[in-house]
Design a protein around this motif. Structure first.
Motif, PDB file in Angstrom:
ATOM      1  N   PRO A   1      25.612  51.930   8.487  1.00 17.50           N
ATOM      2  CA  PRO A   1      25.388  51.604   9.899  1.00 17.50           C
ATOM      3  C   PRO A   1      25.444  50.121  10.227  1.00 17.50           C
ATOM      4  CG  PRO A   1      23.352  52.315   8.842  1.00 17.50           C
ATOM      5  CD  PRO A   1      24.444  52.585   7.867  1.00 17.50           C
ATOM      6  N   GLY A   2      25.314  49.255   9.234  1.00 15.04           N
ATOM      7  CA  GLY A   2      25.441  47.822   9.495  1.00 15.04           C
ATOM      8  C   GLY A   2      24.198  47.046   9.098  1.00 15.04           C
ATOM      9  N   TRP A   3      24.360  45.732   8.912  1.00 13.88           N
ATOM     10  CA  TRP A   3      23.265  44.887   8.422  1.00 13.88           C
ATOM     11  C   TRP A   3      22.068  44.865   9.363  1.00 13.88           C
ATOM     12  CZ3 TRP A   3      21.561  40.868  11.396  1.00 13.88           C
ATOM     13  CH2 TRP A   3      22.432  40.335  12.349  1.00 13.88           C
ATOM     14  N   ARG A   4      22.274  45.071  10.650  1.00 11.07           N
ATOM     15  CA  ARG A   4      21.156  45.022  11.594  1.00 11.07           C
ATOM     16  C   ARG A   4      20.113  46.093  11.280  1.00 11.07           C
ATOM     17  NH1 ARG A   4      22.252  41.566  15.782  1.00 11.07           N
ATOM     18  NH2 ARG A   4      24.423  40.879  15.926  1.00 11.07           N
ATOM     19  N   TRP A   5      20.533  47.191  10.656  1.00 12.29           N
ATOM     20  CA  TRP A   5      19.594  48.257  10.327  1.00 12.29           C
ATOM     21  C   TRP A   5      18.692  47.905   9.154  1.00 12.29           C
ATOM     22  CZ3 TRP A   5      18.058  52.253  13.077  1.00 12.29           C
ATOM     23  CH2 TRP A   5      18.828  52.580  14.202  1.00 12.29           C
ATOM     24  N   VAL A   6      19.012  46.859   8.418  1.00 11.15           N
ATOM     25  CA  VAL A   6      18.085  46.350   7.406  1.00 11.15           C
ATOM     26  C   VAL A   6      16.772  45.945   8.080  1.00 11.15           C
ATOM     27  CG1 VAL A   6      17.682  44.442   5.802  1.00 11.15           C
ATOM     28  CG2 VAL A   6      19.882  45.637   5.802  1.00 11.15           C
ATOM     29  N   PHE A   7      16.881  45.422   9.297  1.00 10.13           N
ATOM     30  CA  PHE A   7      15.700  45.017  10.057  1.00 10.13           C
ATOM     31  C   PHE A   7      15.181  46.140  10.955  1.00 10.13           C
ATOM     32  CE2 PHE A   7      18.359  41.180   9.467  1.00 10.13           C
ATOM     33  CZ  PHE A   7      17.500  40.452   8.653  1.00 10.13           C
ATOM     34  N   LEU A   8      16.076  46.848  11.617  1.00  9.99           N
ATOM     35  CA  LEU A   8      15.661  47.873  12.576  1.00  9.99           C
ATOM     36  C   LEU A   8      14.912  49.021  11.903  1.00  9.99           C
ATOM     37  CD1 LEU A   8      18.861  48.039  14.818  1.00  9.99           C
ATOM     38  CD2 LEU A   8      16.690  46.892  15.328  1.00  9.99           C
ATOM     39  N   LEU A   9      15.150  49.243  10.614  1.00 11.60           N
ATOM     40  CA  LEU A   9      14.464  50.314   9.894  1.00 11.60           C
ATOM     41  C   LEU A   9      12.947  50.122   9.909  1.00 11.60           C
ATOM     42  CD1 LEU A   9      14.794  52.841   8.071  1.00 11.60           C
ATOM     43  CD2 LEU A   9      14.875  51.296   6.113  1.00 11.60           C
ATOM     44  N   ASN A  10      12.492  48.874  10.040  1.00 19.65           N
ATOM     45  CA  ASN A  10      11.055  48.610  10.037  1.00 19.65           C
ATOM     46  C   ASN A  10      10.347  49.166  11.272  1.00 19.65           C
ATOM     47  OD1 ASN A  10      11.030  47.129   7.585  1.00 19.65           O
ATOM     48  ND2 ASN A  10      11.804  45.331   8.655  1.00 19.65           N
ATOM     49  N   VAL A  11      11.082  49.330  12.360  1.00 19.59           N
ATOM     50  CA  VAL A  11      10.448  49.764  13.608  1.00 19.59           C
ATOM     51  C   VAL A  11       9.897  51.186  13.496  1.00 19.59           C
ATOM     52  CG1 VAL A  11      10.792  50.137  16.072  1.00 19.59           C
ATOM     53  CG2 VAL A  11      11.858  48.161  14.955  1.00 19.59           C
ATOM     54  N   PRO A  12      10.675  52.183  13.056  1.00 15.10           N
ATOM     55  CA  PRO A  12      10.080  53.519  12.902  1.00 15.10           C
ATOM     56  C   PRO A  12       9.002  53.578  11.825  1.00 15.10           C
ATOM     57  CG  PRO A  12      12.346  53.487  12.075  1.00 15.10           C
ATOM     58  CD  PRO A  12      12.136  52.209  12.812  1.00 15.10           C
ATOM     59  N   LEU A  13       9.143  52.769  10.780  1.00 15.86           N
ATOM     60  CA  LEU A  13       8.088  52.737   9.761  1.00 15.86           C
ATOM     61  C   LEU A  13       6.773  52.269  10.363  1.00 15.86           C
ATOM     62  CD1 LEU A  13       9.983  51.263   6.655  1.00 15.86           C
ATOM     63  CD2 LEU A  13       9.381  53.653   7.095  1.00 15.86           C
ATOM     64  N   ALA A  14       6.834  51.215  11.179  1.00 13.75           N
ATOM     65  CA  ALA A  14       5.625  50.721  11.839  1.00 13.75           C
ATOM     66  C   ALA A  14       5.079  51.733  12.830  1.00 13.75           C
ATOM     67  CB  ALA A  14       5.926  49.397  12.546  1.00 13.75           C
ATOM     68  N   ALA A  15       5.976  52.481  13.478  1.00 11.77           N
ATOM     69  CA  ALA A  15       5.543  53.487  14.453  1.00 11.77           C
ATOM     70  C   ALA A  15       4.733  54.600  13.788  1.00 11.77           C
ATOM     71  CB  ALA A  15       6.756  54.079  15.168  1.00 11.77           C
ATOM     72  N   VAL A  16       4.960  54.838  12.499  1.00 11.34           N
ATOM     73  CA  VAL A  16       4.151  55.785  11.740  1.00 11.34           C
ATOM     74  C   VAL A  16       2.892  55.104  11.215  1.00 11.34           C
ATOM     75  CG1 VAL A  16       4.073  57.268   9.697  1.00 11.34           C
ATOM     76  CG2 VAL A  16       6.150  57.156  11.089  1.00 11.34           C
ATOM     77  N   CYS A  17       3.039  53.891  10.727  1.00 11.19           N
ATOM     78  CA  CYS A  17       1.962  53.176  10.046  1.00 11.19           C
ATOM     79  C   CYS A  17       0.772  52.883  10.961  1.00 11.19           C
ATOM     80  CB  CYS A  17       2.524  51.879   9.462  1.00 11.19           C
ATOM     81  SG  CYS A  17       1.329  50.871   8.572  1.00 11.19           S
ATOM     82  N   VAL A  18       1.044  52.391  12.156  1.00 10.58           N
ATOM     83  CA  VAL A  18      -0.031  51.919  13.030  1.00 10.58           C
ATOM     84  C   VAL A  18      -0.947  53.051  13.507  1.00 10.58           C
ATOM     85  CG1 VAL A  18      -0.519  50.842  15.266  1.00 10.58           C
ATOM     86  CG2 VAL A  18       1.163  49.812  13.724  1.00 10.58           C
TER      87      VAL A  18
END
Length: 500
Positions: A169-186
């Motif tokens: 999907p591209g290098w930007r998803w290296v960073f964007l992947l953190n958003v759903p992880l945080a959405a579960v974590c918090v």
């Protein structure tokens, strides 16, 4: 709110599994971003039409704020609540990750990476501290072991995951992947993790006199971060003025820390010769590793012609060996003492880096890359657990958390300086990373430099490190399954915690 009292949770309970889930997710986000971004750097440079300095800052902006603020992050958790600071750090990290993923140019990407480091400095110390504070004393070692194992497995697959995202999907998803992880974590943290902090004002934390009413060393943190930033800028941009000002600010930082009543970095801790020696070894080891991993992924992709996925996969043997063998290494060091492992480990790492000199155009993975990765991994296995155990054993129990934080920050500072200095010392220009022949020549100059730094670390260990009592040098659970290559594991210190 389904929460148990701090210090009463059991690993086998549902709430215990929720606590482990949120702490593993939080620490994994910060851990992955310390490693997977390197794999994406060539593609970032290509897409943003960026020169080498932008790639260096993309790696270093994160390490700069993380290294400069990680001690302050731990203190904030002690004072205002570990869960609160952990959640704030996770949200901050996720927002900064979103900004990284959307950055239209190199300048905004660098700024977002610096903000990511701030978030990581808030959540990283809190992850393990929450486990120590939340679980029953009889279950803490097991909980830390599970946390360490799952986090280690995540770190091991990090470069592979980064390469897959870059090629897919591209290098930007290296960073964007953190958003759903945080959405579960918090939400899990807010619902299931009990709040904890040091003893409220009027009492003292066990082993940490006065911890409840210590003032924050904002001046020290600011001077330290500015000094690191200017020295880094001076090395990356060849600015003598910035470098000199950075050195002067470093002197001012030492002066302020010496006079502060509650310094962020109490210089008295360096009165322990063993502690000072171990941190010098740490600086040497992680400087060499920081420079190696920054340049090796460029070498594999630009010179050897590997895809991002292949380059990330190439690094797997190192982290897998650490995941599988760190515990046994710690047990061996406990029996024979830390001096020999801390001497042999850097020498093995140096040999692995010299073996990487065989990696050139159309390099064979099995013949050229794999032997270097295996030898490097064995070196890391040999030294990481004994290094961490010796750091903790070299100071009083009440200062274990501070000692671990300093050692972790020292490793990150070493990597920061190496990524800034090594391209300059090896003669890399702004466009070298795009040109296979020039990059190959610079790589051949850089690897012996890294090896020399490791040999210096081995000599320091052999001449200064002394045996510590077996019970003091015991391999902590977080060392047994540790496989991060950017810094040694972080220990929050004492296990005694109190509710808010």
């Amino acid at each position: 709110m389904s929460q148990s009292a701090p210090g009463a949770i059991r690993v086998g309970e549902p709430v215990g599994r929720w606590v482990l889930l949120t702490t593993v997710l939080g620490s994994s986000m910060a851990l992955l971003d310390s490693t997977v971004v390197n794999v994406a750097l060539p593609r970032i440079g290509e897409d943003l039409d960026a020169d080498l300095a932008v790639l260096q800052w993309t790696a270093n902006a994160y390490m700069l704020t993380l290294a400069g603020l990680i001690l302050l992050g731990g203190a904030l958790g002690d004072r205002f609540g570990r869960r609160r600071v952990f959640v704030i750090g996770t949200v901050w990290f996720a927002v900064a990750s979103l900004l990284c993923g959307l950055a239209p140019n190199g300048g905004l990407l660098i700024l977002a990476r610096a903000l990511q480091g701030v978030g990581a400095a808030l959540l990283t110390p809190g992850s393990l501290a929450l486990i120590q504070a939340s679980f029953h004393p009889d279950d803490r070692a097991r909980a830390v072991g599970v946390w360490s194992g799952l986090g280690g497995a995540g770190a091991a697959v990090g470069p592979f995951l980064g390469g897959w995202l870059v090629d897919g999907p591209g290098w930007r998803w290296v960073f964007l992947l953190n958003v759903p992880l945080a959405a579960v974590c918090v939400p899990v943290a807010l619902r299931h993790v009990p709040e904890s902090r040091s003893v409220p004002a009027g009492g003292t934390a066990p082993g940490r006199p006065g911890a409840a009413h210590r003032r924050f060393d904002v001046l020290g943190a600011t001077l330290g971060a500015l000094a690191l930033g200017l020295v880094t800028y001076g090395l990356i941009d060849s600015s003598v003025v910035a470098g000199v000002v950075g050195v002067l600010l470093s002197v001012a930082f030492v002066y302020v820390e010496r006079r502060q009543p509650d310094p962020m970095l109490p210089l008295s801790i360096f009165a322990s010769r063993q502690f000072t020696a171990i941190n010098l070894v740490t600086l040497c080891v992680y400087a060499a590793l920081g420079g190696f991993f920054f340049l090796s992924v460029l070498q594999l992709q630009v010179v050897a012609g590997y895809s991002a996925l292949a380059a990330g996969t190439a690094l797997l043997p190192t982290t897998l060996l650490m995941l599988l063998l760190s515990g046994r290494s710690g047990e061996l060091a406990q029996r024979i003492g830390p001096r020999l492992p801390l001497t042999v480990g850097p020498l093995l790492c140096a040999a692995g880096m010299l073996l990487m000199l065989r990696v050139g155009k159309d390099a064979s993975y099995v013949r050229d890359v794999l032997p270097a990765m295996v030898v490097l991994g064995l070196g890391m296995v040999t030294l990481v657990a004994p290094l961490t155990a010796t750091v903790l054993a070299s100071v009083d129990v009440g200062r274990a958390g501070l000692a671990s934080g300093i050692n972790n920050a020292a490793a990150r500072v070493a990597g920061l300086i190496a990524v800034a200095a090594l391209p300059l010392l090896s003669g890399m220009g702004p466009e070298t990373y795009r040109l296979a022949d020039e990059l190959a020549s610079a790589f051949r100059r850089a690897m012996p430099m890294c090896a020399v730094v490791l040999v210096v670390g081995a000599l320091i260990a052999w001449t200064t490190v002394r045996r510590v009592p077996a019970e003091a040098a015991a391999c902590r659970p977080e060392c047994r399954l540790h496989c991060a290559v950017t810094a040694p594991p972080l220990d929050p210190g004492g296990n005694e915690r109190t509710p808010p």
